[in-house]
Design a protein around this motif. Structure first.
Motif, short mmCIF file in Angstrom:
data_model
loop_
_atom_site.label_atom_id
_atom_site.label_comp_id
_atom_site.label_asym_id
_atom_site.label_seq_id
_atom_site.Cartn_x
_atom_site.Cartn_y
_atom_site.Cartn_z
N UNK A 68 0.89 -1.29 0.03
CA UNK A 68 -0.05 0.13 -0.03
C UNK A 68 0.84 1.22 0.00
N UNK A 69 2.06 1.29 0.82
CA UNK A 69 2.86 2.41 0.76
C UNK A 69 3.59 2.35 -0.55
N UNK A 75 2.11 6.67 -6.95
CA UNK A 75 1.31 7.68 -7.58
C UNK A 75 1.73 8.98 -7.49
N UNK A 76 2.47 9.18 -6.53
CA UNK A 76 3.11 10.69 -6.51
C UNK A 76 4.28 10.79 -7.13
N UNK A 77 4.91 9.69 -7.66
CA UNK A 77 6.17 9.86 -8.52
C UNK A 77 5.73 10.02 -9.97
N UNK A 79 3.26 11.69 -11.62
CA UNK A 79 2.81 12.88 -12.21
C UNK A 79 4.14 13.79 -12.47
N UNK A 80 4.91 14.12 -11.67
CA UNK A 80 6.01 14.89 -11.84
C UNK A 80 6.97 14.55 -12.99
N UNK A 81 7.12 13.09 -13.02
CA UNK A 81 7.88 12.43 -14.24
C UNK A 81 7.29 12.68 -15.48
N UNK A 82 5.99 12.62 -15.68
CA UNK A 82 5.30 13.03 -17.00
C UNK A 82 5.32 14.35 -17.14
N UNK A 83 5.03 15.17 -16.16
CA UNK A 83 5.02 16.59 -16.53
C UNK A 83 6.47 17.20 -17.01
N UNK A 84 7.63 16.53 -16.26
CA UNK A 84 8.94 17.01 -16.73
C UNK A 84 9.09 16.26 -18.19
N UNK A 85 8.55 15.00 -18.43
CA UNK A 85 8.79 14.65 -19.96
C UNK A 85 7.79 15.43 -20.88
N UNK A 86 6.85 15.88 -20.63
CA UNK A 86 6.20 16.83 -21.57
C UNK A 86 6.78 18.25 -21.76
N UNK A 108 12.87 12.06 -11.52
CA UNK A 108 12.55 11.01 -10.79
C UNK A 108 13.33 10.79 -9.73
N UNK A 109 14.76 10.46 -9.86
CA UNK A 109 15.40 10.25 -8.63
C UNK A 109 15.35 11.29 -7.47
N UNK A 110 15.33 12.61 -7.86
CA UNK A 110 14.88 13.52 -6.75
C UNK A 110 13.68 13.49 -6.05
N UNK A 111 12.53 13.17 -6.85
CA UNK A 111 11.40 13.33 -6.15
C UNK A 111 11.45 12.00 -5.47
N UNK A 112 11.81 10.74 -5.88
CA UNK A 112 11.91 9.53 -5.19
C UNK A 112 12.40 9.46 -3.78
#
Length: 245
Positions: A68-69, A75-77, A79-86, A108-112
């Motif tokens: 679950x965690x 789920x939080x990871x 959105x930022x990755x997709x936004x960066x790719x766009x 992805x590394x920083x957010x993770x």
């Protein structure tokens, strides 16, 4: 759109999961310092090997979390990755596809790293870190109070929105929904104003003098020593991948 806005307000911080977190075995200050140091090294890296290696280690750490965690972090990871790719998508058409991939991996590394740290550390431990770095008490108190109020007001907005949906079942009127959203946000604003005044009066009655103290302190342990070893390992590996050694 209205439902998404209110759900976003209600989901700013999940205080239930925060209250269930166990005290960290590693010093919160050390965890934060190493996390920021790793993010800076990845941002300065000109070689994808370093970023991929750190990302792989973080994904391995993620794999040891409960299901679950793990899903909550992923789920939080996404959105930022997709936004960066766009944002970096024009680089592909300009003949630099590797740039988009490298920047996306760094994000992805920083957010993770921050998400995993958030899963292990509670907000109380984070505010303790602020006092360790001698941040002014007024700033620590403002951040702590703001976060707690956001949780309470987010829950209030969510409950009001849920009550409105139950009472307007089967109705589809965008204007009515927009007006209801304005009423809900107005109610939340009035509630926040009243709560701030009540908190101010309560702090005056209890003789608050502006000093924000920590209730517990972390004692240096073996886990802290093992975590400190990561700093020279990161530096040496970074210098090797950059060709400095």
């Amino acid at each position: 759109m209205t439902e998404r806005l209110l759900k976003a307000i209600a989901g700013i911080i999940d205080s239930d999961t925060i209250s269930e977190k166990k005290p960290s075995q590693v010093s919160p200050f050390l965890r934060l310092a190493v996390a920021v140091f790793a993010i800076i090294l990845c941002a300065c890296s000109r070689n994808a090997v370093f970023v991929i290696t750190v990302l792989a280690v973080e994904l391995l750490r993620l794999a040891f979390l409960p299901a679950d965690r793990m899903i909550h972090v992923l789920k939080r990871l996404v959105l930022p990755v997709i936004f960066t790719m766009l944002i970096m998508l024009p680089a592909v058409f300009l003949g630099h596809p590797s740039t988009m991939l490298t920047v996306s991996m760094k994000v992805a590394e920083s957010v993770l790293i921050l998400l995993l740290m958030n899963e292990d550390l509670s907000w109380k431990e984070m505010t303790g870190v602020f006092s360790e770095i001698h941040l002014p008490s007024v700033i620590t108190m403002t951040l702590d109070t703001t976060v707690r109020f956001l949780v309470i007001l987010g829950r209030l907005a969510s409950r009001i929105h849920e009550a409105y949906l139950l009472r307007s079942f089967g109705r589809r009127n965008d204007r009515r929904k927009m007006s209801a959203a304005g009423g809900i946000l107005g109610t939340v604003f009035l509630k926040s104003s009243r709560m701030s005044q009540e908190s101010f009066e309560a702090m005056q009655c209890r003789g608050f003098n502006g000093t924000y103290r920590r209730l517990s302190r972390h004692s240096f342990s073996v886990w802290d020593v093992l975590y400190l070893i990561l700093v020279p390992v990161l530096v040496i590996f970074f210098m090797i991948t950059q060709g400095a050694i």
